[in-house]
Scaffold this motif. Structure first.
Motif, short mmCIF file in Angstrom:
data_model
loop_
_atom_site.label_atom_id
_atom_site.label_comp_id
_atom_site.label_asym_id
_atom_site.label_seq_id
_atom_site.Cartn_x
_atom_site.Cartn_y
_atom_site.Cartn_z
N CYS B 20 0.85 -1.19 0.00
CA CYS B 20 0.00 0.00 0.00
C CYS B 20 0.89 1.24 0.00
O CYS B 20 1.94 1.25 0.64
CB CYS B 20 -0.87 0.05 1.25
N CYS B 23 3.17 2.40 3.04
CA CYS B 23 3.52 1.28 3.92
C CYS B 23 4.99 1.39 4.32
O CYS B 23 5.85 1.72 3.50
CB CYS B 23 3.28 -0.03 3.18
N CYS B 203 1.92 -0.05 9.48
CA CYS B 203 0.93 -0.52 8.52
C CYS B 203 -0.11 0.58 8.41
O CYS B 203 -0.92 0.77 9.31
CB CYS B 203 0.30 -1.82 9.00
S1 SF4 Z 1 1.51 -3.96 6.01
FE1 SF4 Z 1 -0.33 -2.72 5.94
S2 SF4 Z 1 0.25 -0.97 4.76
FE2 SF4 Z 1 1.77 -2.49 4.34
S3 SF4 Z 1 1.07 -3.51 2.57
FE3 SF4 Z 1 0.29 -4.65 4.31
S4 SF4 Z 1 -1.72 -3.81 4.67
FE4 SF4 Z 1 -0.64 -2.39 3.34
#
Ligand code: SF4
Ligand SMILES: Cc1ncc(C[n+]2csc(CCOP(=O)(O)OP(=O)(O)O)c2C)c(N)n1
Lengths: 612, 353
Positions: B20, B23, B203
């Motif tokens: 994302c 991230c 995250c």
């Molecule tokens: S850790 Fe969270 S922010 Fe990173 S890719 Fe996974 S869901 Fe997306």
């Protein structure tokens, strides 16, 4: 010597039996080795309890070792024993059903006291009568007290003295069967090299037993079994687990790869791990993992890095490995998975044999997850099938699951030692051209991809459990998944070109075809031979290649009026055959008692089929 | 080998990165790639092994050898890779769910064995890939989709497990601080044995801001203690605060107050075999303490893959058996010289195709 009754036999089965602390496995093994060295063909069957220390003297704690040897080919340890050596009443109770009518029972009369009779749950003081063994030839020998007497000048404590009573029994049996003691003496000397008293006392007791037999010969029958007629060559005694380990070593040497074993101890597979751990001299890397999952995943890592990678286990351990086998299927890495089957489900009967992991081997994974499945059929041919499993894995980039079982793993037989030069070559599919390398580019014939491992400059690539397209990129494309699923299955099917045609033992056509697979071979071949001697029109088709099946299988089946599938489960191979070749009717003979078949019960089931 | 001139680009694969936007994984990967580029090791000698989770997608984005395996098992797979080829630089990429939950057993055993590889633990204190369930590092009482009323369990502190499993290297970093991460990864790479680097990772989707209290620029100086071997444990805007030892415990003190001098401030010794102070540093938490970053522990101990190779060499020098032919004919064998018709076990004769 003129009083001696000498009975000449073609083959004879002896069962050593006592409390699990009595050293019966060692006694049986030593006798078997000494016998094989004399040139007899042998087949052995250790049968021991799963608890290391079941209550002493109880039926649950009885440990047995049966060996059959003869001057002709021996395929089984024998349905029934001619001679039983019983170290206590519980041994009589546990083994009465394995005795040949009119056989001989030698027993330690000192151990047949009230206490031990109670422990074995005898109601009277006549254990033999209670077990319907009245008309057997019984030889009471005060083994415990004779052992004590023989060792009274050694200054040993009572416990150590009694520990050597198995040697008395062994000496006595060696006399009965005319086996010289030198091999056994040599063994004792080597094993206890650092403890001279133990060597002396054991050798003394061994000779005492032998001399006792000689002196008592007017009451004891002595047996004569002449050496067997076998093929020229150098022989050794080998059990299935050792043969498996050595087959893998041979494959590593032939392929020019290092051998890596990731494994977690479990009965009855652990001996493969031990045997390979011994072989640091041949460069083997053994990794005793924290569990089965780490066992197989470490092996998958080693395979990714370019080793001949193996993992070994038994039933419950295979269950734990399922997810990782799927990864190896998806990553298309070479991997050998050995499953030494035992009684299940769950921890089941850990020390007993069964063939009930077949469905798990074939299907026990998520998704469409095909692997090659092989099964060895005798202790010594575990060597060949382990070698072959590695050859298929390395040449076809596919996980290969090899099924053996407790009966093969622990059982032993003489084996003509091959020369490495007699073994076929193994050519791993190591990638050569960095320019054209793609992780999932395939050989057009056999569909195998190429193997490139870290350290090879220019071949950097990524693999993993997610579905990929040909270049190795993750792909969720539905058509790509359909295509790859089919390819993975087809790749396993094309291994059929490495599978020899199925041969029948007996005629190519007839009334009954006995079908079996894996470790039941010895009992099957003996059964079919006996039936054929009786003039019955019966043949055997024994399978070592389960997936893929030999390509002439249907052809072979079609030439017989009836087919009976015999296996130590409730019909797993029969179901598989019904699925693959529904055009035939399959009768079944199934046994799940933790015990091998007996030739007799197999014959009965065929008689029935012939009558119907 | 030192003449190898890589840049970060040499370690980026052609695959599109699918984390994302925002991230924390991006920054960590950036630091790993920079570290690798500077290690002077040919690119083909890297193997990056991951389990399952957002973070475990990592190998796909690297232009080295990579293996995206199954949930929790990366440590075990990597152990096999390293044992097979000790010459490789092996990196394990894992998340808090991957390493601490399903992979807990492999994690502690990897450390106990001290296999020479580098494990990077992305700690976002949540399950990202499966969309926001609490993880074994989530705080007691945390409300997530699988704990709508708050969890009733305590979290693992990864460093404690590392010390408990007799770890030889433990460091902590944070995604946003690429420079620190890079230094720490570099230390991990040079360490002989299992190096565990916990990287606090954000995250943005399921646990956004979980580390904010630590990273907040306005308070960072007071809430982060960046450890350096041989340097006093000072922190604060003006380095005015320090960690001292008081009545058997660590304590925060202001230099110059209550008679505390610079000399009372503990000097960080990452190489101290006794783990007591390292453990105390790992345990420091807000609000009473700053959170410790940098290489907390780095001690030497026998390394599994090295020992394994050495043992094989020693045994090979002392044992007689050199090949399989010799093995097969070792021990008790006997000759059968007269042939009498029977040829082995008919029908079980092995045939090769
Ligand atoms: S850790 Fe969270 S922010 Fe990173 S890719 Fe996974 S869901 Fe997306
Ligand atoms: C055997 C198995 N169980 C469960 C899952 C589902 N699963 C995938 S990732 C994951 C948790 C990942 O969390 P974490 O390791 O913290 O990684 P993140 O996504 O946060 O980076 C779970 C439970 C799985 N893939 N395999």
């Amino acid at each position: 010597m003129k009083d001696a009754k000498v009975i000449e036999l073609d083959e004879v089965a002896i069962r050593f039996s006592g409390d699990s602390g009595d050293g019966m496995q060692l006694t049986g093994t030593l006798f078997s080795d000494a016998t094989a060295l004399l040139g007899n063909d042998i087949s052995t069957f250790p049968d021991y309890p799963s608890e290391i220390r079941a209550p002493q003297g109880t039926v649950g704690g009885v440990s047995g070792f049966q060996v059959q040897f003869g001057q002709k080919q021996i395929n089984t340890p024998g349905d029934y024993a001619h001679v039983l050596i019983a170290m206590n009443p519980a041994a009589v109770k546990a083994n009465a059903k394995f005795m040949k009518p009119g056989g001989t029972i030698i027993y330690d009369s000192d151990a047949f006291n009230e206490k031990n009779l109670n422990k074995a749950n005898f109601k009277t003081d006549d254990p033999f009568g209670e077990c319907n063994l009245d008309d057997y030839f019984k030889i009471p020998v005060p083994i415990s007290s004779l052992t004590k007497e023989g060792l009274k000048d050694f200054g040993l404590d009572n416990k150590s003295v009694l520990r050597s009573k198995n040697m008395f029994a062994l000496g006595l049996v060696c006399w009965m069967f005319n086996r010289p003691l030198d091999y056994i003496e040599e063994f004792i000397k080597n094993k206890f090299a650092k403890k001279p008293v133990v060597v002396e006392s054991n050798v003394k007791v061994l000779h005492d037993g032998y001399n006792y037999g000689m002196n008592m010969q007017h009451m004891t029958p002595s047996y004569l079994v002449n050496p067997a007629n076998i093929e020229k060559g150098t022989y050794r005694n080998i059990n299935g687990n050792h043969a498996t380990a050595w087959g893998l070593l041979a494959a590593a040497e032939k392929s020019g790869l290092e051998l890596f074993l990731g494994s977690y101890p479990i009965t009855p597979a652990t001996d493969i791990l031990s045997a390979l751990s011994e072989r640091k001299d041949l460069g083997v890397k053994t990794f005793q993992a924290e569990d089965e999952i780490a066992g197989i995943t470490s092996a998958i890592g080693a395979s990714f890095a370019g080793d001949l990678a193996v993992t070994t286990t038994s039933g419950p351990g295979l269950a734990l490995k399922s997810e990782a086998i799927g990864l190896a299927v998806m990553a298309e890495l070479p991997l050998v998975i050995v499953n030494v089957q035992r009684g299940g489900p769950s921890t089941g009967l850990p020390t007993k044999t069964e063939q009930s992991d077949l469905m798990q081997a074939l299907y026990g994974r998520n998704g469409e997850s095909p692997v090659v499945v092989l099964a060895a059929s005798t202790p010594s041919d575990c060597f060949w099938y382990a070698f072959k499993a590695a050859k298929i894995a390395l040449e076809r980039m596919v996980p290969v699951l090899l099924l053996t079982d407790g009966f093969l793993g622990n059982g032993s037989e003489p084996w003509r030692i091959p020369k490495m030069s007699e073994l076929p070559s193994i050519t791993p599919r190591v990638a050569k051209d960095a320019g054209s390398f793609q992780a999932y580019k395939r050989d057009s014939e056999n569909l195998a991809r190429e193997w490139a491992f870290p350290g090879m400059a220019g071949f950097e690539h990524r693999i993993g459990g997610l579905e990929k397209n040909e270049t190795g990129t993750v792909s969720h494309d539905p058509d790509n998944h359909q295509k790859n699923t089919e390819i993975r299955e087809e790749k396993v099917q094309r291994v059929v070109d490495m599978v020899p045609d199925l041969e029948t033992c007996g005629d190519d056509e007839g009334d009954v075809l006995v079908v079996a697979w894996g470790g039941t071979y010895g009992h099957m071949i003996s059964t079919v031979r006996e039936l054929r001697k009786e003039g019955k029109n019966v043949s055997l088709a024994h399978f070592n290649y389960i997936k893929p099946l030999p390509k002439n299988t249907a052809d072979v089946f079609s030439k017989f009026k009836k087919i009976i599938v015999c296996e130590l489960n409730l019909g797993q191979f029969a179901s598989y055959l019904r699925d693959k070749m529904p055009q035939f009717e399959y009768h079944q003979n199934n046994k799940v008692k933790g015990l091998p078949f007996t030739v007799n019960e197999l014959k009965q089931s065929v008689y029935k089929l012939l009558e119907d | 080998m030192t003449d190898l001139k890589y840049t970060i680009k040499d370690f980026k694969s052609e695959n599109e990165v699918r984390w994302c936007p925002g991230c924390g994984d991006y920054a960590i990967m950036n630091a790993v790639q920079r570290t690798m580029a500077g290690m002077g090791i040919p690119r083909e000698k890297f193997a990056v092994i991951s389990g399952i989770g957002c973070s475990s997608r990592f190998p796909y984005y690297m232009s080295t050898f990579g293996f995206h395996t199954i949930h929790g098992r990366a440590a075990a797979v990597a152990s096999g890779v390293k044992a097979a080829n000790p010459d490789l630089s092996v990196w394990v990429i894992t998340g808090d769910g991957d390493a601490m939950a399903i992979g807990g057993n492999h994690f502690i055993h990897l450390i106990r064995r001290n296999m020479d590889l580098n494990l990077v633990l992305f700690n976002n204190r949540i399950y990202g890939l499966t969309k926001g369930q609490y993880s074994p590092t989530s705080d007691r009482g945390v409300k997530t989709k699988t704990s709508p009323f708050g969890t009733v369990e305590d979290p693992f502190v990864p460093g404690q497990l590392v010390i408990g499993a007799r770890g030889t290297f433990f460091a902590r970093s944070i995604d946003s601080n690429i420079k620190l991460s890079q230094e720490v990864f570099d230390g991990a790479a040079k360490h002989k044995g299992t190096s565990v680097v916990e990287v606090l990772q954000n995250c943005v989707i399921f646990n956004n801001g979980i580390h904010n209290a630590i990273t907040d620029p306005n308070h960072r100086a007071d809430r982060q203690l960046i450890l350096e071997h041989g340097k006093p444990m000072l922190f604060g805007e003006e380095n005015e605060k320090g960690i001292i030892f008081d009545k058997g415990k660590l304590k925060v003190a202001k230099v110059g107050e209550n008679g505390v001098t610079r000399d009372d401030v503990l000097v960080h010794d990452a190489n101290e075999p006794d783990p007591t102070i390292h453990m105390a540093l790992i345990n420091m938490q807000l609000p009473d303490f700053p959170v410790a970053f940098g290489v907390i522990r780095s001690v030497s101990a026998p390394v599994y893959d090295v020992e394994m190779e050495a043992q094989i060499k020693t045994v090979q020098q002392t044992r007689k058996i050199k090949n399989v032919d010799e093995l097969l004919s070792s021990g008790n064998t006997w000759e059968v010289t007269t042939e009498n018709g029977l040829t082995g076990k008919d029908c079980s004769k092995f045939e090769f195709k």
